[in-house]
Design an enzyme around this catalytic site. Structure first.
Site, PDB file in Angstrom:
ATOM      1  CG  ASP A 130       6.556  64.770  79.729  1.00 10.87           C
ATOM      2  OD1 ASP A 130       6.998  63.639  79.494  1.00 10.87           O
ATOM      3  OD2 ASP A 130       6.767  65.755  79.012  1.00 10.87           O
ATOM      4  CD  GLU A 162      10.443  61.801  73.376  1.00  8.97           C
ATOM      5  OE1 GLU A 162      11.195  62.673  72.930  1.00  8.97           O
ATOM      6  OE2 GLU A 162      10.718  61.147  74.402  1.00  8.97           O
ATOM      7  CG  HIS A 198      10.696  69.763  75.344  1.00  7.64           C
ATOM      8  ND1 HIS A 198       9.743  68.880  74.870  1.00  7.64           N
ATOM      9  CD2 HIS A 198      11.507  69.036  76.136  1.00  7.64           C
ATOM     10  CE1 HIS A 198       9.976  67.690  75.363  1.00  7.64           C
ATOM     11  NE2 HIS A 198      11.033  67.748  76.143  1.00  7.64           N
ATOM     12  CG  ASP A 199      13.376  67.065  73.373  1.00  6.10           C
ATOM     13  OD1 ASP A 199      13.885  67.661  74.340  1.00  6.10           O
ATOM     14  OD2 ASP A 199      12.638  66.065  73.501  1.00  6.10           O
TER      15      ASP A 199
HETATM   16  C1  NOJ Z   1      12.904  63.125  75.969  1.00  2.26           C
HETATM   17  C2  NOJ Z   1      12.581  64.498  76.424  1.00  2.26           C
HETATM   18  O1  NOJ Z   1      11.683  65.085  75.523  1.00  2.26           O
HETATM   19  C3  NOJ Z   1      13.884  65.252  76.529  1.00  2.26           C
HETATM   20  O2  NOJ Z   1      13.676  66.618  76.783  1.00  2.26           O
HETATM   21  C4  NOJ Z   1      14.712  64.608  77.601  1.00  2.26           C
HETATM   22  O3  NOJ Z   1      15.975  65.248  77.677  1.00  2.26           O
HETATM   23  C5  NOJ Z   1      14.901  63.121  77.332  1.00  2.26           C
HETATM   24  N1  NOJ Z   1      13.679  62.473  76.973  1.00  2.26           N
HETATM   25  C6  NOJ Z   1      15.439  62.431  78.540  1.00  2.26           C
HETATM   26  O4  NOJ Z   1      14.423  62.342  79.496  1.00  2.26           O
END
Ligand code: NOJ
Length: 543
Positions: A109, A276, A337-338
């Site tokens: 990442d 992303e 994970h979000d």
């Molecule tokens: C995207 C990430 O996937 C997320 O987990 C994070 O909280 C935000 N970006 C801020 O970095």
């Protein structure tokens, strides 16, 4: 005559990030080797044989760098180190070597939009207005009576501007105030982050998943974002979704930055750049860049964000296929994970249909750890919530903790994840939902994923073959994947009720080779196909 498009597609067809399957590991939750209740790199090494058996090709690790952990590693204080919780640089080198020795790839990442407020760059930047790093972040004077520079809101709730007493200016943070945004218009910032990329690429990592790529550049004039019409929120709620972030995200200049990142990636053999990006399809595809100079794979989150409805999904697949640049390679993501886990979003029985869709569509699939055993979101009591998104907006039920719980390896108290109480709790369903049990059960979710991954690996038609939609209605979705030698029909019932497959123009005959209901494997089918609720079939067609 060979057309340009044919030639490009042929050139592109054999790269690992096109034929392979990506598996996302959230390192805190995969395997704890040190015994502190938090996953680590040594733990991941212990589980690589499992991943190889499962049949995935590439592991993507969420951030493993030094971090105060205000946002669980997405607030980085050193881009070129390893957080002691996860291990050491030697552990990382060992992991990379072990991944490669199994013929797999490892991607990291990269979080270039913001640093931690504890990063030395920010500590310098905030130390005085004339510090050489002042302009590395986005600082702005207050307006009259201390007014904020504009109306921008933080994704995690509240205003996106934080006042700095020492230097009497505001700084911008799209996420937490502990995550100040870098100023990507500054060439020194650009160079520093390209150096970070070189550092890891030289080590041999196979690429990056770039965090919030579409946020990286903001409007030069910092103009106010417009309000979304008919918003369910009130201005005073200070909820991000109240605005349409047209000035704070997806600025034209971002493509120049992505191109820069791609050029760095291109200096090394066979690496991948993934972005992303949560944007509608027509904006998303612009991140491939002019003449393929942008991201190799702008993450496509439609299966995560759309309602689970066959008509809408069928339409979205066509819209995506239709919008892709001729030489842009597609990709599909089912969990991360979000977002809530797929088995919680669409239900246990539809989760199998979703897996079949993910692994048969044209394009690189990304699997989120644990989805292959049907892990569901774990209910976390209020007083155990640790995710800042959940803590900041307790009434909205949007904590991400439930989708980040430890991998369920076996039915023991701590799921074989750790010898210690884990950082997030485990569910009661652990007894049935675990790797050990499901590996022995031919009807399990894990066995189902394994059969899909095995088939995909053996069948180039499913990796890089053509995609043709053949049928969709309010319940079913069907398409063909084919190359010169093989032809597969995929028929999915996205509803719980039986449904008829009634293609109008073509006739089909063949044999079922994978099914959500193992009893049907080996049966022959023709056009009059009736599916049970929640059923999905892959049929090898006679040519
Ligand atoms: C995207 C990430 O996937 C997320 O987990 C994070 O909280 C935000 N970006 C801020 O970095």
């Amino acid at each position: 005559m060979e057309t340009i498009t044919d030639r490009n597609i042929a050139d592109l067809n054999d790269l690992w990030w096109q034929t392979g399957v990506i598996y996302q590991i959230y390192p805190r939750s995969f395997q704890d080797a040190s015994g502190d209740g938090i996953g680590d790199l040594k733990g991941i090494v212990q589980r690589l044989d499992y991943l190889q058996w499962l049949g995935i090709d590439c592991v993507w690790l969420s951030p493993i760098y030094p971090s105060p952990m205000a946002d669980f590693g997405y607030d980085i204080s050193d881009y070129q180190g390893i957080h002691p919780l996860f291990g050491t640089m030697e552990d990382f080198d060992e992991l990379l070597g072990q991944v490669h020795s199994r013929g797999m790839k490892l991607i990291l990442d990269l979080v270039p939009n913001h640093t931690s407020d504890q990063h030395p760059w920010f500590l310098e930047s905030r130390s005085s207005r004339d510090n050489p790093k002042r302009d590395w972040y986005i600082w702005h004077d207050a307006g009259q009576n201390g007014a904020l520079p504009n109306n921008w809101l933080s994704v995690f709730g509240g205003h996106a501007w934080e006042w700095d007493e020492t230097t009497q200016q505001y700084y911008y943070h799209a996420f937490l105030k502990q995550q100040p945004d870098l100023n990507w218009r500054n060439p020194e910032v650009q160079k520093a982050m390209m150096d970070v990329m070189h550092f890891w690429l030289r080590k041999g990592v196979d690429g990056f998943r770039v965090d919030v790529m579409w946020h990286m550049i903001k409007d030069a004039q910092l103009r106010n974002n417009p309000v979304v019409p008919n918003s369910p929120f009130d201005e005073k709620d200070l909820i991000y979704e109240y605005h349409d972030p047209v000035y704070s995200t997806d600025q034209p200049e971002v493509h120049e930055i992505v191109r820069m990142m791609r050029q760095v990636t291109n200096q090394y053999d066979d690496r991948v750049l993934i972005g992303e990006i949560y944007l509608p399809i027509h904006k998303l595809v612009t991140y491939y860049g002019a003449d393929r100079s942008g991201a190799h794979l702008p993450f496509n989150f439609q299966l995560l964000t759309l309602p689970w409805d066959s008509e809408q999904i069928a339409r979205a697949i066509d819209e995506y296929e239709g919008a892709l640049p001729a030489d842009g390679w597609p990709n599909w993501v089912l969990g991360n994970h979000d977002q809530p886990r797929v088995a919680s979003r669409v239900g246990r029985s539809q989760a199998r249909v979703a897996a079949m869709l993910l692994l048969t569509l044209r394009g690189t699939p990304t699997i989120y750890y644990g989805d292959e055993i049907g892990m569901r979101d774990v209910p976390i009591p209020q007083d155990e919530v640790v995710d800042p998104q959940g803590l900041n907006m307790p009434d909205r039920n949007i904590s991400r903790d439930p989708a980040r719980t430890p991998m369920q390896w076996n039915a023991e108290e701590f799921a074989g994840f750790s010898a210690h109480k884990p950082w997030l709790r485990l569910p009661h369903s652990l007894r049935n939902v675990n790797v050990e049990l499901q590996k022995e059960d031919p009807d399990s979710m894990l066995a189902f994923y394994h059969s899909l991954l095995t088939l995909r690996k053996r069948q180039p038609a499913l990796q890089t073959g053509k995609y043709t939609p053949v049928y969709s209605d309010k319940q079913l979705l069907a398409f063909i994947r084919e190359n010169d030698t093989d032809r597969f029909l995929v028929v999915l019932n996205l509803s719980h009720r039986p449904g008829y497959f009634r293609p109008k123009t073509e006739t089909f005959a063949g044999e079922i080779i994978v099914s959500t209901e193992t009893e049907r494997i080996g049966l022959r089918i023709d056009n009059n196909l009736l599916l049970s609720g929640d059923e999905g079939l892959i049929i090898r067609l006679e040519r």
